[in-house]
Motif scaffolding. Structure first.
Motif, mmCIF file in Angstrom:
data_model
loop_
_atom_site.group_PDB
_atom_site.id
_atom_site.type_symbol
_atom_site.label_atom_id
_atom_site.label_comp_id
_atom_site.label_asym_id
_atom_site.label_seq_id
_atom_site.Cartn_x
_atom_site.Cartn_y
_atom_site.Cartn_z
ATOM 1 N N LEU A 271 0.818 -1.097 0.107
ATOM 2 C CA LEU A 271 0.018 0.159 -0.027
ATOM 3 C C LEU A 271 0.917 1.251 0.061
ATOM 4 C CD1 LEU A 271 -2.772 1.370 0.298
ATOM 5 C CD2 LEU A 271 -2.522 1.056 2.789
ATOM 6 N N ALA A 272 1.803 1.287 0.705
ATOM 7 C CA ALA A 272 2.713 2.448 0.872
ATOM 8 C C ALA A 272 3.518 2.756 -0.451
ATOM 9 C CB ALA A 272 3.887 2.268 1.866
ATOM 10 N N GLU A 273 3.586 1.699 -1.342
ATOM 11 C CA GLU A 273 4.210 1.961 -2.564
ATOM 12 C C GLU A 273 3.238 2.903 -3.512
ATOM 13 O OE1 GLU A 273 5.040 -1.775 -4.001
ATOM 14 O OE2 GLU A 273 6.796 -2.191 -2.794
ATOM 15 N N GLN A 274 1.944 2.922 -3.148
ATOM 16 C CA GLN A 274 0.985 3.748 -3.944
ATOM 17 C C GLN A 274 1.002 5.152 -3.343
ATOM 18 O OE1 GLN A 274 -0.604 2.117 -6.496
ATOM 19 N NE2 GLN A 274 0.510 0.335 -5.965
ATOM 20 N N ALA A 275 1.870 5.475 -2.424
ATOM 21 C CA ALA A 275 1.889 6.830 -1.747
ATOM 22 C C ALA A 275 0.641 7.399 -1.771
ATOM 23 C CB ALA A 275 2.677 7.869 -2.776
ATOM 24 N N PRO A 276 -0.399 6.458 -0.712
ATOM 25 C CA PRO A 276 -1.805 6.856 -0.680
ATOM 26 C C PRO A 276 -2.100 8.282 0.463
ATOM 27 C CG PRO A 276 -1.311 5.257 0.705
ATOM 28 C CD PRO A 276 -0.049 5.233 0.168
ATOM 29 N N ASP A 277 -3.046 8.541 0.369
ATOM 30 C CA ASP A 277 -3.620 9.501 1.516
ATOM 31 C C ASP A 277 -3.958 8.745 2.543
ATOM 32 O OD1 ASP A 277 -4.806 11.260 3.075
ATOM 33 O OD2 ASP A 277 -5.868 12.358 1.785
ATOM 34 N N TYR A 278 -3.251 8.367 3.777
ATOM 35 C CA TYR A 278 -3.815 7.388 4.583
ATOM 36 C C TYR A 278 -5.035 7.819 5.393
ATOM 37 C CZ TYR A 278 0.592 4.919 4.007
ATOM 38 O OH TYR A 278 1.708 4.127 3.528
ATOM 39 N N ARG A 279 -5.452 9.112 5.425
ATOM 40 C CA ARG A 279 -6.620 9.337 5.991
ATOM 41 C C ARG A 279 -7.946 8.797 4.968
ATOM 42 N NH1 ARG A 279 -5.427 15.735 6.704
ATOM 43 N NH2 ARG A 279 -4.636 15.112 4.662
ATOM 44 N N ALA A 280 -7.389 8.943 3.594
ATOM 45 C CA ALA A 280 -8.708 8.714 2.794
ATOM 46 C C ALA A 280 -8.698 7.029 2.837
ATOM 47 C CB ALA A 280 -8.356 8.707 1.382
ATOM 48 N N VAL A 281 -7.492 6.347 3.023
ATOM 49 C CA VAL A 281 -7.545 4.875 3.232
ATOM 50 C C VAL A 281 -8.233 4.611 4.565
ATOM 51 C CG1 VAL A 281 -6.139 2.933 3.618
ATOM 52 C CG2 VAL A 281 -5.284 4.491 2.166
ATOM 53 N N ILE A 282 -8.012 5.076 5.471
ATOM 54 C CA ILE A 282 -8.990 4.837 6.974
ATOM 55 C C ILE A 282 -10.407 4.936 6.846
ATOM 56 C CG2 ILE A 282 -9.113 5.529 9.208
ATOM 57 C CD1 ILE A 282 -6.306 5.973 9.426
ATOM 58 N N LYS A 283 -10.736 6.185 5.969
ATOM 59 C CA LYS A 283 -12.139 6.416 5.696
ATOM 60 C C LYS A 283 -12.841 5.427 4.961
ATOM 61 C CE LYS A 283 -15.151 10.122 3.817
ATOM 62 N NZ LYS A 283 -14.956 11.406 3.189
ATOM 63 N N ASP A 284 -11.953 4.770 3.817
ATOM 64 C CA ASP A 284 -12.387 3.662 2.906
ATOM 65 C C ASP A 284 -12.841 2.378 3.837
ATOM 66 O OD1 ASP A 284 -13.249 3.278 0.353
ATOM 67 O OD2 ASP A 284 -11.601 2.423 -0.407
ATOM 68 N N MET A 285 -11.587 1.942 4.638
ATOM 69 C CA MET A 285 -11.867 1.066 5.593
ATOM 70 C C MET A 285 -13.006 1.118 6.458
ATOM 71 S SD MET A 285 -8.940 -0.759 8.000
ATOM 72 C CE MET A 285 -7.965 -0.879 6.697
ATOM 73 N N LEU A 286 -13.414 2.450 6.895
ATOM 74 C CA LEU A 286 -14.411 2.607 7.917
ATOM 75 C C LEU A 286 -15.614 2.105 7.043
ATOM 76 C CD1 LEU A 286 -13.606 5.817 9.731
ATOM 77 C CD2 LEU A 286 -14.110 3.458 10.801
ATOM 78 N N SER A 287 -15.967 2.454 5.734
ATOM 79 C CA SER A 287 -16.898 2.338 4.934
ATOM 80 C C SER A 287 -17.238 0.896 4.637
ATOM 81 C CB SER A 287 -16.665 3.018 3.464
ATOM 82 O OG SER A 287 -17.910 2.905 2.498
ATOM 83 N N VAL A 288 -16.098 0.209 4.161
ATOM 84 C CA VAL A 288 -16.013 -1.366 4.254
ATOM 85 C C VAL A 288 -16.540 -1.899 5.563
ATOM 86 C CG1 VAL A 288 -15.033 -3.278 3.716
ATOM 87 C CG2 VAL A 288 -14.533 -1.347 2.257
ATOM 88 N N LEU A 289 -16.136 -1.632 6.483
ATOM 89 C CA LEU A 289 -16.446 -2.207 7.828
ATOM 90 C C LEU A 289 -17.852 -1.992 8.182
ATOM 91 C CD1 LEU A 289 -13.171 -1.507 10.146
ATOM 92 C CD2 LEU A 289 -14.001 -3.679 9.325
ATOM 93 N N GLN A 290 -18.329 -0.687 7.841
ATOM 94 C CA GLN A 290 -19.844 -0.347 8.092
ATOM 95 C C GLN A 290 -20.718 -1.406 6.961
ATOM 96 O OE1 GLN A 290 -20.883 3.608 6.721
ATOM 97 N NE2 GLN A 290 -23.065 2.992 6.607
ATOM 98 N N TRP A 291 -20.283 -1.688 5.975
ATOM 99 C CA TRP A 291 -21.029 -2.398 4.971
ATOM 100 C C TRP A 291 -20.984 -3.936 5.645
ATOM 101 C CZ3 TRP A 291 -24.855 -1.107 2.422
ATOM 102 C CH2 TRP A 291 -25.075 -0.153 1.397
ATOM 103 N N ILE A 292 -19.989 -4.407 6.143
ATOM 104 C CA ILE A 292 -19.842 -5.775 6.547
ATOM 105 C C ILE A 292 -20.606 -5.833 7.697
ATOM 106 C CG2 ILE A 292 -18.192 -7.303 7.722
ATOM 107 C CD1 ILE A 292 -15.831 -6.211 6.273
ATOM 108 N N ALA A 293 -20.512 -5.034 8.652
ATOM 109 C CA ALA A 293 -21.653 -5.012 9.905
ATOM 110 C C ALA A 293 -22.883 -4.978 9.419
ATOM 111 C CB ALA A 293 -21.281 -3.821 10.767
#
Length: 539
Positions: A271-293
């Motif tokens: 993931l770090a090789e993509q030079a991401p905006d980690y805040r956006a990654v966390i936001k995306d993860m929260l969205s996925v976890l919300q859908w899982i729940a």
């Protein structure tokens, strides 16, 4: 020909063209059609959801030469001039730049005069919350008793800052943020009308990045068309937005589900090789976890428009509801923590390791065979599996491993068998508070302690049946659970008894320790028994 940006070109000209806000459109349309018009309307909502657009359509409906109507003709001089922002009786004011009381008084000086061209003189005050206290006082009297030929349309993103005296004199409508699916559908329609090719996933990314604002979505779409040279594709949009392929989030959650720390760190490195905006990654993860729940509680909640639906369904089977809630809470708090970390990459790695380390009952790599997520279309890369080496299993535990067949399962070996089942949360509570009763063909009968009848849950029973099938190597096994007052020891009671025995042994060991006796004799020390913890291994 001068290019017109999409946000202006596709701005609705009547209520029928509005995307969303049906509750506001319906109320205003009925008021116009029945001639039950209020003298002041307050439109609230976040940026880009249609406040000013609705206000202009309402001004057009009030002044259309065909009469007051919810469907203005759009062809008469009044409609055309309002569309072109040059209608003399529509006075638009940006309150953010005209906050002084002198500005407000100057504005209201002409309220008493009749309209020059139209039926009504309409005052559209945008960002009205920016007015000063004195400006509101100057506006208040006119707002309360305006002349019959005047209508006030107030718009704001922050209604909490408006004085109650102003709020009480207005008819208030709150415009909602638009859902991603609705924005995406409209973007698809616009691209079809513009004759521009666009990937569905790219438009989803733009709709998601707009945060409920149609205007922001259209501005981003304009930018994406320029960025990609005419065709809107997913890779270019993600590069433009600084977002990542959502599959990276699935890989991280898959590694957590498989309890594999080494794979987890490998995924954070990729993931770090993509030079991401980690805040956006966390936001995306929260969205996925919300859908899982959501999916775990309402199995048919996901529609086909949800990005990565098949992966979310797989993860919902892999991760217990308790762990989903834990991961969500850690990610939610991690949004603030990552700002305090020495570097975002290190902060994100610690966030993922925190999820791994704090999961209840988690096992280290090598403790057991890890499950992997099936990969539809070979898109989802499964985490590396690891199998415990024979020498790594203590000899005392070999007889209790998940190596039995269904016919070998008995009341005597049920407790040891349950300890090694790959289950957690409510499913484990169901198993450890039950005893093995009998085997009838492929039917395994368990008895649940009546004192724990609340653990009877169809989803937990389904997960336990799946775990039994995997452990016994037989997919035809079915599970039946009865509820009885038990006279046999359940795994939970056996564990409790074992813990009590170990604790008593630990306390006795402390009391018999020579050094403790010296401290008691010399310093009149006392042993605080509640502080004693056993260090002996279980079993």
């Amino acid at each position: 020909m001068i290019y017109q940006v999409l946000a202006r070109k596709w701005r609705p000209h009547d209520f029928s063209e509005m995307v969303g806000q049906e509750h506001v459109v319906k109320a205003l349309s009925n008021a116009l059609n029945t001639d039950r018009l209020h003298h002041a309307y307050l439109l609230t909502g976040t940026r880009g959801v249609g406040k000013t657009t609705i206000a202009r359509i309402l001004a057009k409906s009030l002044n259309c030469e065909q009469g007051v109507t919810s469907t203005p003709c759009g062809q008469c001089s009044a409609c055309s001039e309002i569309d072109e922002a040059r209608f003399v009786d529509l006075i638009e004011v940006d309150a953010a730049s005209r906050t002084k009381v002198e500005d407000t008084r100057e504005l209201l000086e002409n309220v008493q005069y009749a309209p020059t061209r139209g039926r009504y003189k309409v005052y559209l005050i945008d960002e009205v919350h920016m007015l000063t206290k004195h400006s509101f006082n100057a506006l208040l009297k006119t707002l309360e008793e305006p002349p019959p030929h005047v209508k006030f349309l107030l718009a704001t993103t922050d209604p909490q800052q408006l004085p109650p005296t102003v709020l009480s004199r207005c008819l208030q409508f709150h415009l909602k943020s638009l859902p991603v699916a609705q924005i995406q559908t409209h973007l698809v329609y616009i691209m079809e009308q513009e004759g521009i090719e666009a990937d569905a996933e790219a438009l989803y990314e733009l709709a998601h990045a707009a945060n409920g604002s149609m205007r922001d979505a259209l501005s981003l779409l304009d930018q994406a068309i320029s960025f990609s040279g005419g065709k809107v594709n997913t890779a270019d949009v993600r590069s433009m937005l600084g977002t990542i392929d959502r599959n990276h989030v699935f890989y991280l959650l898959s590694a957590l589900a498989n309890n594999n720390a080494s794979t987890l760190l490998q995924q954070t490195t990729e993931l770090a090789e993509q030079a991401p905006d980690y805040r956006a990654v966390i936001k995306d993860m929260l969205s996925v976890l919300q859908w899982i729940a959501t999916l775990q509680l309402v199995p048919d909640a996901l529609n086909d428009e949800v990005s990565g639906k098949e992966y979310i369904e797989q993860l919902a089977q892999q991760i217990s509801p308790e762990d989903v809630q834990l991961y969500y809470q850690i990610a939610l708090l991690g949004q603030k923590d990552i700002e305090l970390a020495p570097d975002p990459r290190g902060g994100f790695d610690m966030l993922m390791l925190r999820m791994y380390a704090f999961r209840p009952g988690q096992m280290q790599d090598g403790d057991n065979v890890k499950r992997v997520i099936a990969k539809p279309g070979a898109v989802l890369k499964p985490p590396v599996t690891s199998v415990a080496k024979p020498s790594a299993v203590p000899s005392a535990q070999k007889d209790s491993r998940p190596k039995l067949t269904s016919t070998e399962l008995t009341q005597d070996n049920w407790i040891g068998f349950v300890k090694n089942l790959q289950i957690s949360g409510l499913t484990r509570e169901l198993a450890v508070n039950s005893v093995f009763d009998r085997l009838e063909g492929q039917l395994i009968h368990l008895c649940l302690d009546e004192a724990h009848i609340q653990l009877g849950n169809p989803r937990a029973e389904e997960r336990l049946q799946t775990a039994l099938c995997q452990s016994l190597g037989d997919d035809t096994i079915k599970l039946i659970i009865h509820t009885h007052v038990l006279d046999r020891e359940t795994p939970a009671k056996q564990q409790l008894r074992s813990d009590d025995e170990r604790l008593l042994a630990a306390r006795d060991s402390i009391q018999q320790d020579p050094q403790v006796k010296v401290m008691q004799d010399v310093f009149q020390a006392e042993v605080v028994e509640t502080s004693v913890r056993s260090l002996l291994p279980e079993g």
